[in-house]
Structures are given as C-alpha cells and as structure tokens.
Design a protein around this motif. Structure first.
Motif, PDB file in Angstrom:
ATOM      1  N   UNK A  91      77.043  36.292  90.662  1.00 47.97           N
ATOM      2  CA  UNK A  91      78.160  36.145  89.587  1.00 47.97           C
ATOM      3  C   UNK A  91      79.012  37.212  90.085  1.00 47.97           C
ATOM      4  N   UNK A  92      80.281  37.039  90.426  1.00 49.68           N
ATOM      5  CA  UNK A  92      81.266  38.137  90.802  1.00 49.68           C
ATOM      6  C   UNK A  92      82.055  38.332  89.445  1.00 49.68           C
ATOM      7  N   UNK A  93      82.011  39.686  88.952  1.00 51.23           N
ATOM      8  CA  UNK A  93      83.046  40.157  87.840  1.00 51.23           C
ATOM      9  C   UNK A  93      84.012  40.754  88.331  1.00 51.23           C
ATOM     10  N   UNK A  94      85.407  40.282  88.209  1.00 50.40           N
ATOM     11  CA  UNK A  94      86.539  40.690  88.862  1.00 50.40           C
ATOM     12  C   UNK A  94      87.624  40.886  87.853  1.00 50.40           C
ATOM     13  N   UNK A  95      88.355  41.952  87.884  1.00 50.56           N
ATOM     14  CA  UNK A  95      89.673  41.892  87.019  1.00 50.56           C
ATOM     15  C   UNK A  95      90.863  41.373  87.941  1.00 50.56           C
ATOM     16  N   UNK A  96      91.995  41.143  87.302  1.00 49.17           N
ATOM     17  CA  UNK A  96      93.048  40.597  88.070  1.00 49.17           C
ATOM     18  C   UNK A  96      94.238  41.854  88.185  1.00 49.17           C
ATOM     19  N   UNK A 127      91.441  39.601  82.069  1.00 49.45           N
ATOM     20  CA  UNK A 127      92.936  40.174  82.532  1.00 49.45           C
ATOM     21  C   UNK A 127      93.787  39.795  81.251  1.00 49.45           C
ATOM     22  N   UNK A 128      95.104  39.909  81.340  1.00 48.88           N
ATOM     23  CA  UNK A 128      95.832  39.644  80.303  1.00 48.88           C
ATOM     24  C   UNK A 128      96.414  38.412  80.497  1.00 48.88           C
ATOM     25  N   UNK A 129      96.667  37.269  79.690  1.00 46.36           N
ATOM     26  CA  UNK A 129      97.523  36.304  79.789  1.00 46.36           C
ATOM     27  C   UNK A 129      96.540  35.255  80.652  1.00 46.36           C
ATOM     28  N   UNK A 130      96.489  35.562  81.822  1.00 48.98           N
ATOM     29  CA  UNK A 130      95.830  34.531  82.798  1.00 48.98           C
ATOM     30  C   UNK A 130      94.404  34.592  82.768  1.00 48.98           C
ATOM     31  N   UNK A 131      94.188  35.675  82.374  1.00 44.11           N
ATOM     32  CA  UNK A 131      92.387  36.093  82.014  1.00 44.11           C
ATOM     33  C   UNK A 131      91.839  36.250  83.476  1.00 44.11           C
ATOM     34  N   UNK A 132      92.508  36.528  84.420  1.00 42.35           N
ATOM     35  CA  UNK A 132      91.946  36.610  85.782  1.00 42.35           C
ATOM     36  C   UNK A 132      91.578  35.610  86.572  1.00 42.35           C
ATOM     37  N   UNK A 133      92.376  34.476  86.282  1.00 34.62           N
ATOM     38  CA  UNK A 133      92.291  33.101  86.928  1.00 34.62           C
ATOM     39  C   UNK A 133      92.963  33.129  88.272  1.00 34.62           C
ATOM     40  N   UNK A 134      94.077  33.842  88.481  1.00 28.65           N
ATOM     41  CA  UNK A 134      94.535  33.942  89.871  1.00 28.65           C
ATOM     42  C   UNK A 134      93.665  34.640  90.774  1.00 28.65           C
ATOM     43  N   UNK A 135      92.981  35.816  90.327  1.00 32.63           N
ATOM     44  CA  UNK A 135      92.217  36.286  91.153  1.00 32.63           C
ATOM     45  C   UNK A 135      90.799  35.418  91.501  1.00 32.63           C
ATOM     46  N   UNK A 136      90.525  34.573  90.740  1.00 35.78           N
ATOM     47  CA  UNK A 136      89.398  33.673  90.981  1.00 35.78           C
ATOM     48  C   UNK A 136      89.584  32.718  92.036  1.00 35.78           C
ATOM     49  N   UNK A 154      83.934  28.804  85.247  1.00 36.30           N
ATOM     50  CA  UNK A 154      84.015  30.168  85.151  1.00 36.30           C
ATOM     51  C   UNK A 154      83.979  30.620  83.811  1.00 36.30           C
ATOM     52  N   UNK A 155      83.865  32.006  83.473  1.00 35.30           N
ATOM     53  CA  UNK A 155      84.064  32.691  82.230  1.00 35.30           C
ATOM     54  C   UNK A 155      85.263  33.475  82.441  1.00 35.30           C
ATOM     55  N   UNK A 156      86.407  33.294  81.390  1.00 33.61           N
ATOM     56  CA  UNK A 156      87.436  34.292  81.856  1.00 33.61           C
ATOM     57  C   UNK A 156      87.664  34.894  80.439  1.00 33.61           C
ATOM     58  N   UNK A 157      87.854  36.139  80.519  1.00 33.34           N
ATOM     59  CA  UNK A 157      88.071  36.991  79.181  1.00 33.34           C
ATOM     60  C   UNK A 157      89.666  37.686  79.208  1.00 33.34           C
ATOM     61  N   UNK A 158      90.432  37.513  78.010  1.00 28.42           N
ATOM     62  CA  UNK A 158      91.663  38.106  77.761  1.00 28.42           C
ATOM     63  C   UNK A 158      91.279  39.484  77.220  1.00 28.42           C
TER      64      UNK A 158
END
Length: 196
Positions: A91-96, A127-136, A154-158
C-alpha cells in the motif's frame, strides 16, 4: 537512521487457516511538516481491523538514503530492499505535489527491482481537489514497469475536507481486493517462478 519494523497487529491465521498477506505500507513523503505520517497512521488504524493483512509500516522519512546513487547499496538501501522482498503486497501512501508524486518515493522505488515482481500494489493518496489522483496515475505506470499488479480501487483523501474522515468502506473494499490478489499471486509464485 533505519526505520524499525512496526506491526499493526500480530500475525494470525484467518478463518480459512491461510496466513495473512504480508503487506508493506510505504509512506512516501519525507518533507518536514508533511501529512503523510498522519494519513498513513489513519490508514493503518483502519487496516489493522482487516483479517487478511499483516502490516509493516515503511516510513521513508526514517531511512537515511544517500543523496547520490552509490556504486554499492548502503545499509538503509539494503534494509528497504529487504523489506520490499519480504512483503507480498504493498500500500503506497502518497501526496500529490504539483500533479506528481514525491522524488523521495521514486528514489526508494528504484532501489528494488526483482523484489517487486508479481505482487499487488494499491494506493492511498492525499491532496486538495484531485485528492492525489494525478500522483496515483503516474505511479501506476511506474509499478507496471516493475511487473506488479496495480489495483483499480484506491483511497483518496482531500486534506482540506474536515467534515468527514470516514472512508472505512473504501479502505475495506481496497483491502479485500488486495488480499484476493495477494493470495492469488502467492499461490502462483509457489507453483512457478515469475519470468520477467
């Protein structure tokens, strides 16, 4: 400094007598003031309730990686690679950051190669708005090159939304899928070696 191995709970067999999937939770940000440790802790707390996984928290901020890629692996590089090798799922926990993922995460990913093969990977992004989806989406390409199976869910957090932190159903769904793939690929690797 090398990160200690941390377990969210003791190893135990599930109702079917199958050992839980050894799952490395990789916290990818090393910035001061980061939110990765909090998001990672939030995820681990929820994931610890899942019967199918045995968690090993791998926080990149706890590894003293070299600034330049050396001819021979340093102790922290070898420790990271050995923990990737021991894991059966990730499980990779990443910011954007600026529509991408952090350089610290790419550096660590590249220390291993064969150790990633034929294992499932899923993502917790923030992240904000995209919740890190671009990074994923960028990480999916990287992990495909490493012969892993990346999961759709995935799990995306705003990080700006303070009204709710209850993504329990999303965590459970993702871990159910990770466990399914982890067991399937464990059995496949036991039958025959993976050919890259």
């Amino acid at each position: 400094m090398t990160a200690p191995q941390t377990r969210a709970r003791p190893v135990s067999a599930d109702g079917n007598g199958t050992a839980p999937i050894r799952t490395a939770v990789i916290i990818g940000s090393t910035r001061q003031g980061r939110r990765g440790d909090r998001v990672g802790g939030w995820f681990v707390e929820r994931a610890a309730r899942h019967d199918g996984v045995d968690l090993d928290v791998v926080d990149l901020a706890c590894f003293d990686f070299p600034g330049h890629y050396p001819r021979e692996a340093t102790g922290p590089m070898a420790e990271f690679t050995s923990r990737v090798a021991r894991a059966e799922a990730f499980v990779v926990v990443t910011p954007e950051y600026n529509r991408g993922y952090p350089a610290s995460l790419k550096q660590a990913i590249d220390y291993a190669y064969d150790e990633w093969h034929a294992k499932p990977v899923c993502f917790v992004s923030y992240g904000h708005r995209s919740e890190g989806r671009y990074a994923v989406e960028q990480l999916r390409t990287v992990f495909t090159e490493l012969h892993t199976v990346t999961l759709r869910n995935s799990v995306n957090v705003n990080i700006m939304d303070t009204t709710s932190d209850d993504d329990g159903p999303a965590v459970d769904c993702m871990l159910d899928q990770l466990t399914w793939w982890g067991l399937a690929l464990r059995e496949a690797r036991a039958v025959r070696p993976y050919v890259a």
